[in-house]
Design a protein around this motif. Structure first.
Motif, PDB file in Angstrom:
ATOM      1  N   ALA A 145      66.378  57.918 -26.559  1.00  0.00           N
ATOM      2  CA  ALA A 145      65.555  57.338 -25.492  1.00  0.00           C
ATOM      3  C   ALA A 145      66.072  57.794 -24.120  1.00  0.00           C
ATOM      4  CB  ALA A 145      65.556  55.822 -25.594  1.00  0.00           C
ATOM      5  N   THR A 146      67.394  57.846 -23.981  1.00  0.00           N
ATOM      6  CA  THR A 146      67.985  58.308 -22.716  1.00  0.00           C
ATOM      7  C   THR A 146      67.555  59.746 -22.429  1.00  0.00           C
ATOM      8  OG1 THR A 146      69.905  56.939 -23.167  1.00  0.00           O
ATOM      9  CG2 THR A 146      70.197  58.665 -21.519  1.00  0.00           C
ATOM     10  N   LEU A 147      67.631  60.608 -23.458  1.00  0.00           N
ATOM     11  CA  LEU A 147      67.237  62.011 -23.267  1.00  0.00           C
ATOM     12  C   LEU A 147      65.762  62.113 -22.895  1.00  0.00           C
ATOM     13  CD1 LEU A 147      69.035  63.822 -26.230  1.00  0.00           C
ATOM     14  CD2 LEU A 147      69.476  64.134 -23.796  1.00  0.00           C
ATOM     15  N   CYS A 148      64.944  61.274 -23.540  1.00  0.00           N
ATOM     16  CA  CYS A 148      63.495  61.337 -23.281  1.00  0.00           C
ATOM     17  C   CYS A 148      63.160  60.895 -21.860  1.00  0.00           C
ATOM     18  CB  CYS A 148      62.724  60.482 -24.282  1.00  0.00           C
ATOM     19  SG  CYS A 148      62.772  61.200 -25.926  1.00  0.00           S
ATOM     20  N   ARG A 149      63.918  59.935 -21.365  1.00  0.00           N
ATOM     21  CA  ARG A 149      63.665  59.483 -19.981  1.00  0.00           C
ATOM     22  C   ARG A 149      64.110  60.539 -18.971  1.00  0.00           C
ATOM     23  NH1 ARG A 149      65.427  54.414 -21.895  1.00  0.00           N
ATOM     24  NH2 ARG A 149      67.518  54.915 -21.195  1.00  0.00           N
ATOM     25  N   GLY A 150      65.115  61.336 -19.367  1.00  0.00           N
ATOM     26  CA  GLY A 150      65.636  62.375 -18.467  1.00  0.00           C
ATOM     27  C   GLY A 150      67.091  62.109 -18.141  1.00  0.00           C
ATOM     28  N   ILE A 151      67.877  63.164 -18.162  1.00  0.00           N
ATOM     29  CA  ILE A 151      69.293  63.043 -17.802  1.00  0.00           C
ATOM     30  C   ILE A 151      69.600  64.077 -16.716  1.00  0.00           C
ATOM     31  CG2 ILE A 151      70.114  62.185 -20.034  1.00  0.00           C
ATOM     32  CD1 ILE A 151      71.106  65.169 -20.408  1.00  0.00           C
ATOM     33  N   GLU A 152      70.702  63.864 -16.037  1.00  0.00           N
ATOM     34  CA  GLU A 152      71.038  64.796 -14.957  1.00  0.00           C
ATOM     35  C   GLU A 152      71.719  66.050 -15.491  1.00  0.00           C
ATOM     36  OE1 GLU A 152      73.036  63.696 -11.446  1.00  0.00           O
ATOM     37  OE2 GLU A 152      71.476  62.293 -10.850  1.00  0.00           O
ATOM     38  N   LEU A 153      71.190  67.204 -15.111  1.00  0.00           N
ATOM     39  CA  LEU A 153      71.861  68.478 -15.381  1.00  0.00           C
ATOM     40  C   LEU A 153      72.025  69.147 -14.031  1.00  0.00           C
ATOM     41  CD1 LEU A 153      69.925  70.013 -18.456  1.00  0.00           C
ATOM     42  CD2 LEU A 153      72.089  68.778 -18.496  1.00  0.00           C
ATOM     43  N   GLY A 155      72.990  67.920 -11.346  1.00  0.00           N
ATOM     44  CA  GLY A 155      72.535  67.053 -10.268  1.00  0.00           C
ATOM     45  C   GLY A 155      71.025  66.846 -10.197  1.00  0.00           C
ATOM     46  N   VAL A 156      70.283  67.444 -11.134  1.00  0.00           N
ATOM     47  CA  VAL A 156      68.816  67.264 -11.126  1.00  0.00           C
ATOM     48  C   VAL A 156      68.405  66.633 -12.460  1.00  0.00           C
ATOM     49  CG1 VAL A 156      66.577  68.422 -10.912  1.00  0.00           C
ATOM     50  CG2 VAL A 156      68.577  69.346  -9.724  1.00  0.00           C
TER      51      VAL A 156
END
Ligand code: URA
Length: 243
Positions: A145-153, A155-156
């Protein structure tokens, strides 16, 4: 109509910058008439010559390759490894649309059409890419779920993704899953899973927009069909295949 410098660059004669210099320096003629104005528009039927040598304008071509592992996604490799372009016996100067890593397999498109390339690789255009991934460890629902919401790579934050068809290996040491993204950041899939503690063990691109490798064995390729090219253009412009 296309800009003169673009036509010269597309013919593989020079980079766009060099083409501009050639035009400004008076080396270029259109239908026998010297042209020094940058941005002059030419028709497909116009004859373009550089220092009297007439350019052969390449027909636009579009290929699908089922990329095998152990091949680089460039036109040329300084370590002399086999490239994706070597696998396709094209007469035209083609290049891959985006990249798959050396060890990544699956759907790779190649073309000599710079506009098509730009339309498909720009994240703004939302073309989906679907990957089947094997990762180390057993991923938890919350992590997906965290990955699907988006994580910082760097700084973006990554754009929303979808994860489905999650299956744990019988020996309970790894997970297979499908992830759909529409960006193409450098090593994006590997870095996303690495960031949540699940290094990627195997990666295959199953789909690019509407195109899959169905019926192609590893290393196999074919030309895209006209309706597939049209669907991809539509996806890049409208985010859907009909318009
Ligand atoms: N993401 C990666 O990390 N590698 C690829 O080859 C494609 C997407």
């Amino acid at each position: 109509m296309e800009r003169l410098q673009k036509v010269i660059a597309a013919a593989g004669y020079a980079s766009r910058r060099q083409a501009e210099e050639l035009i400004a320096a008076g080396h270029v003629a259109v239908n026998g008439v010297p042209v020094t104005v940058l941005g002059t528009q030419v028709e497909p039927t116009d004859q373009v010559a550089i220092d009297g040598v007439v350019l052969t304008r390449e027909e636009k071509v579009y290929y699908l390759l089922n990329k095998p592992a152990g091949v680089v996604s460039t036109t040329d490799d300084d370590k002399k490894r086999q490239t994706v372009v070597d696998l396709i016996h094209a007469q035209e100067r083609i290049f891959p649309i985006g990249r798959l890593d050396f060890d990544t397999t699956g759907v790779l498109l190649l073309t000599n059409d710079g506009d098509f390339n730009n339309a498909l690789i720009h994240p703004r255009f939302h073309v989906e890419k679907e990957y089947r991934v094997k990762i180390a460890g057993l991923i938890r629902k919350e992590t997906s779920a965290t990955l699907c919401r988006g994580i910082e790579l760097d700084g973006v934050k990554t754009a929303p993704a979808k994860i489905r068809d999650v299956r744990y290996d019988e020996d309970k040491t790894s997970t297979h899953l499908t992830i759909v993204i529409h960006e193409g950041k450098y090593h994006q899939i590997k870095r996303m899973f690495e960031a949540v503690g699940h290094p990627v063990l195997k990666l295959r691109r199953e789909r690019f927009g509407t195109v899959t490798c169905e019926g192609l064995k590893p290393g196999g390729w074919r030309k895209l069909k006209p309706h597939e090219i049209k669907q991809l253009w539509n996806l890049s412009k409208f985010g859907k295949t009909e318009q």
